[in-house]
Design a protein around this motif. Structure first.
Motif, mmCIF file in Angstrom:
data_model
loop_
_atom_site.group_PDB
_atom_site.id
_atom_site.type_symbol
_atom_site.label_atom_id
_atom_site.label_comp_id
_atom_site.label_asym_id
_atom_site.label_seq_id
_atom_site.Cartn_x
_atom_site.Cartn_y
_atom_site.Cartn_z
ATOM 1 N N MET A 124 0.949 -1.456 0.066
ATOM 2 C CA MET A 124 -0.127 0.354 -0.247
ATOM 3 C C MET A 124 1.068 1.458 -0.439
ATOM 4 S SD MET A 124 -3.439 1.611 0.445
ATOM 5 C CE MET A 124 -4.461 -0.401 2.035
ATOM 6 N N VAL A 125 0.817 1.958 -0.244
ATOM 7 C CA VAL A 125 0.946 3.222 -1.107
ATOM 8 C C VAL A 125 0.473 4.400 -0.993
ATOM 9 C CG1 VAL A 125 2.771 4.929 -2.293
ATOM 10 C CG2 VAL A 125 3.071 2.632 -2.470
ATOM 11 N N LEU A 126 0.697 6.020 -0.107
ATOM 12 C CA LEU A 126 -0.033 6.897 0.413
ATOM 13 C C LEU A 126 0.193 7.661 0.185
ATOM 14 C CD1 LEU A 126 -1.324 5.150 3.657
ATOM 15 C CD2 LEU A 126 -2.307 4.846 1.488
ATOM 16 N N GLY A 127 -0.464 8.921 0.558
ATOM 17 C CA GLY A 127 0.513 10.017 -0.097
ATOM 18 C C GLY A 127 -0.039 10.993 -1.177
ATOM 19 N N GLY A 128 0.425 12.119 -0.813
ATOM 20 C CA GLY A 128 0.603 12.350 -3.024
ATOM 21 C C GLY A 128 1.033 11.627 -3.565
ATOM 22 N N HIS A 129 1.142 11.977 -4.721
ATOM 23 C CA HIS A 129 1.700 11.552 -6.208
ATOM 24 C C HIS A 129 2.902 12.451 -6.120
ATOM 25 C CE1 HIS A 129 1.961 8.420 -9.119
ATOM 26 N NE2 HIS A 129 1.432 10.146 -10.301
ATOM 27 N N GLY A 130 3.975 12.036 -5.433
ATOM 28 C CA GLY A 130 5.164 12.666 -6.161
ATOM 29 C C GLY A 130 6.347 11.967 -5.020
ATOM 30 N N ASP A 131 7.733 12.666 -5.681
ATOM 31 C CA ASP A 131 8.832 11.601 -4.202
ATOM 32 C C ASP A 131 8.226 11.521 -2.742
ATOM 33 O OD1 ASP A 131 9.822 12.213 -6.348
ATOM 34 O OD2 ASP A 131 11.247 14.292 -6.435
ATOM 35 N N THR A 132 7.427 12.701 -2.356
ATOM 36 C CA THR A 132 6.800 12.512 -1.315
ATOM 37 C C THR A 132 5.969 11.350 -0.919
ATOM 38 O OG1 THR A 132 5.251 13.661 -0.806
ATOM 39 C CG2 THR A 132 7.070 14.607 -0.358
ATOM 40 N N ASN A 162 4.691 15.135 5.791
ATOM 41 C CA ASN A 162 5.637 15.644 5.053
ATOM 42 C C ASN A 162 5.193 15.427 3.671
ATOM 43 O OD1 ASN A 162 8.211 16.543 3.621
ATOM 44 N ND2 ASN A 162 9.058 14.766 3.219
ATOM 45 N N SER A 163 4.611 14.666 3.373
ATOM 46 C CA SER A 163 3.623 14.692 1.675
ATOM 47 C C SER A 163 2.257 15.197 1.935
ATOM 48 C CB SER A 163 2.928 12.600 2.082
ATOM 49 O OG SER A 163 3.336 12.517 0.878
ATOM 50 N N ILE A 164 1.470 15.521 3.567
ATOM 51 C CA ILE A 164 0.496 16.643 3.048
ATOM 52 C C ILE A 164 0.928 18.083 2.600
ATOM 53 C CG2 ILE A 164 -1.093 17.139 4.848
ATOM 54 C CD1 ILE A 164 -1.953 14.366 4.185
ATOM 55 N N ASN A 165 2.237 18.272 3.449
ATOM 56 C CA ASN A 165 2.521 19.830 3.217
ATOM 57 C C ASN A 165 2.844 19.934 1.075
ATOM 58 O OD1 ASN A 165 2.857 20.287 6.214
ATOM 59 N ND2 ASN A 165 5.044 19.569 6.170
ATOM 60 N N ALA A 166 3.645 18.504 0.599
ATOM 61 C CA ALA A 166 3.641 19.291 0.005
ATOM 62 C C ALA A 166 2.727 18.708 -1.370
ATOM 63 C CB ALA A 166 4.296 17.668 -1.156
ATOM 64 N N LYS A 210 -0.061 20.233 -0.104
ATOM 65 C CA LYS A 210 -0.660 22.329 -0.010
ATOM 66 C C LYS A 210 0.525 22.551 0.083
ATOM 67 C CE LYS A 210 -1.856 20.539 4.295
ATOM 68 N NZ LYS A 210 -2.925 20.986 6.064
ATOM 69 N N THR A 211 1.288 22.568 -0.429
ATOM 70 C CA THR A 211 2.071 23.639 -1.013
ATOM 71 C C THR A 211 1.555 23.036 -2.526
ATOM 72 O OG1 THR A 211 3.970 23.492 -0.117
ATOM 73 C CG2 THR A 211 5.064 24.174 -1.677
ATOM 74 N N LEU A 212 1.432 22.318 -3.305
ATOM 75 C CA LEU A 212 1.687 22.627 -4.538
ATOM 76 C C LEU A 212 0.024 23.503 -4.902
ATOM 77 C CD1 LEU A 212 1.748 20.552 -8.057
ATOM 78 C CD2 LEU A 212 0.049 19.231 -6.733
ATOM 79 N N VAL A 213 -1.408 22.555 -3.934
ATOM 80 C CA VAL A 213 -2.160 23.690 -4.611
ATOM 81 C C VAL A 213 -2.090 24.825 -3.916
ATOM 82 C CG1 VAL A 213 -4.859 23.157 -3.231
ATOM 83 C CG2 VAL A 213 -3.455 21.350 -3.598
ATOM 84 N N GLY A 214 -1.850 25.410 -2.981
ATOM 85 C CA GLY A 214 -1.419 26.266 -2.863
ATOM 86 C C GLY A 214 -0.963 27.253 -4.190
ATOM 87 N N ASP A 215 -0.047 26.777 -4.281
ATOM 88 C CA ASP A 215 1.210 27.253 -5.861
ATOM 89 C C ASP A 215 -0.193 27.717 -7.109
ATOM 90 O OD1 ASP A 215 3.378 27.036 -5.185
ATOM 91 O OD2 ASP A 215 4.509 25.839 -6.218
ATOM 92 N N MET A 216 -1.083 26.633 -7.265
ATOM 93 C CA MET A 216 -2.117 26.509 -8.595
ATOM 94 C C MET A 216 -3.053 27.950 -8.233
ATOM 95 S SD MET A 216 -4.481 24.084 -9.534
ATOM 96 C CE MET A 216 -5.363 23.416 -7.866
ATOM 97 N N GLU A 217 -3.213 28.001 -6.915
ATOM 98 C CA GLU A 217 -4.442 29.332 -6.210
ATOM 99 C C GLU A 217 -3.129 30.446 -6.889
ATOM 100 O OE1 GLU A 217 -7.147 26.387 -3.081
ATOM 101 O OE2 GLU A 217 -5.666 27.814 -2.579
ATOM 102 N N ARG A 218 -2.552 30.232 -5.733
ATOM 103 C CA ARG A 218 -0.932 31.328 -6.496
ATOM 104 C C ARG A 218 -1.471 31.799 -7.513
ATOM 105 N NH1 ARG A 218 3.854 31.977 -8.060
ATOM 106 N NH2 ARG A 218 4.246 28.947 -7.109
ATOM 107 N N LEU A 219 -1.455 31.409 -8.889
ATOM 108 C CA LEU A 219 -1.486 30.983 -10.418
ATOM 109 C C LEU A 219 -2.875 31.065 -10.431
ATOM 110 C CD1 LEU A 219 1.129 28.139 -11.477
ATOM 111 C CD2 LEU A 219 1.548 30.090 -11.628
ATOM 112 N N GLY A 220 -4.203 31.908 -10.078
ATOM 113 C CA GLY A 220 -5.529 32.047 -9.892
ATOM 114 C C GLY A 220 -6.568 30.807 -10.180
#
Ligand code: APR
Length: 321
Positions: free
Chosen positions: A171-179, A304-308, A310-320
């Motif tokens: 079972m692999v959990l968390g965000g879909h990336g290095d974290t 750590n994965s949740i933070n990644a 949140k950063t990704l979603v935050g970046d998307m929101e910052r981009l409008g």
């Protein structure tokens, strides 16, 4: 059972394999949508012309018009562009967010009752945006990541231990990336702990841990490893297979317990974000998030994965978006 209608948005590499797998398994009639003229028509004609050989009566058709996805029961989305040389992360996020916004509008207007599985990357952001733009209930919008990441991890274990992959559960959990967070503690071969079998193979706990760490790293970088070899695109056979597993769980109301990118409302201590967690997947989509106790290391990797995410979603929101 009524025949299901399945729309695929994005007729690229994954969209093509999905069409063929759905037809061969006769999961439902397929409408393949792409903005590129003639591409989905060409692919579906090619696949349809193998119907006699493969023995399916499934209808497969291609379109550039969202109206043709009307009344779809299930929609799988792979629309997007891969990162091109010189393109920044923000540029990619902006481009794919624009694409996902247009897809969500097209789906909302034409197939408002569908269950939607998103495969496009960056996954956690794309799923979040689709839900926001479509206004669909969270249990009908989910992302594919954990089924593939877990399959990759299982494959590496099978190859390492020389046993059939059929008996391996991971079972692999968390965000879909290095974290992402592979849960090593519960990785097992028909119930036997993988770590114990590795220790017996090497007769040494330190060496066994090194071998496991290497497999974990390979799992986290597996997408990049394929990109590095293909050079002209990203993985498409295995993401398609993973999405088909999820599609079958929904179409046949299988109530499978699978790791999927699902919307959390307090589960695992997370509220209002899409993250990879175990869920029951059935006829209505994500029917329940299955919580379990994480140990200290897993919890810290998960945070750590949740933070990644949140950063990704935050970046998307910052981009409008
Ligand atoms: N609407 C619909 N389709 C679109 C749109 C749009 N606005 N923009 C692009 N597309 C289509 C492209 O024309 C292309 O056919 O999306 C398709 C994407 O196909 P590929 O580039 O071949 O990508 P693929 O390998 O299928 O992967 C798709 O899944 O795993 C992820 O990272 C991967 O985000 C990528 C996605």
């Amino acid at each position: 059972m009524n025949k299901k209608k399945i729309a695929l948005i994005g007729g690229g590499q994954i969209g093509g394999v999905l069409t063929q797998l759905i037809a061969q398994r006769q999961l439902g009639d397929v409408v393949l949508f792409d903005i590129v003229e003639d591409l989905p028509q060409g692919k579906t004609l090619d696949i349809g012309e193998a119907s006699r050989i493969d023995g399916f009566d499934t209808k497969v058709s291609g379109t550039n018009d969202y109206k043709d996805i009307a009344d779809s029961d299930l929609i799988l989305i792979t629309a997007g562009i891969p990162r091109k040389p010189g393109m920044s992360r923000d540029d990619l996020l902006t481009t794919n967010s624009k694409i996902m916004k247009s897809v969500a509008e097209g789906v909302k207007a034409n197939a408002p009752d569908a269950i939607v599985i998103i495969i496009s990357n960056p996954l956690d952001a794309m799923v979040t945006l689709f839900k926001k733009v479509s206004g669909f209930p969270h249990y009908r919008v989910l992302g594919q990541a954990g089924v593939l990441d877990s399959s990759r991890f299982s494959s590496f274990i099978a190859w390492e231990l020389g046993v059939s992959v059929k008996d391996i559960n991971t079972m692999v959990l968390g965000g879909h990336g290095d974290t992402m967070v592979p849960i090593v503690r519960y990785a097992n071969i028909n119930g036997l702990p993988v770590m114990e079998l590795l220790e017996r193979k090497y007769g040494d706990a330190v060496k066994a841990k090194e071998v496991m760490d290497a497999m974990l790293q390979r799992t986290k970088k597996a997408g990049g490893e394929v990109v590095g070899l293909l050079k002209t695109g990203s993985a498409f056979y295995s993401p398609a297979s993973a999405a088909i597993t999820m599609a079958e769980a929904i179409i046949y109301d299988e109530k499978r317990l699978l790791p999927v990118c699902a919307f959390l409302q307090g589960e695992f201590g997370v509220d209002g974000y899409y993250v990879g967690v175990p869920v029951i997947l059935g006829g209505t989509g994500v029917e329940k998030v299955i919580e379990f106790e994480l140990n200290e290391d897993e919890q810290s990797a998960f945070n750590n994965s949740i933070n990644a995410v949140k950063t990704l979603v935050g970046d998307m929101e910052r981009l409008g978006f």
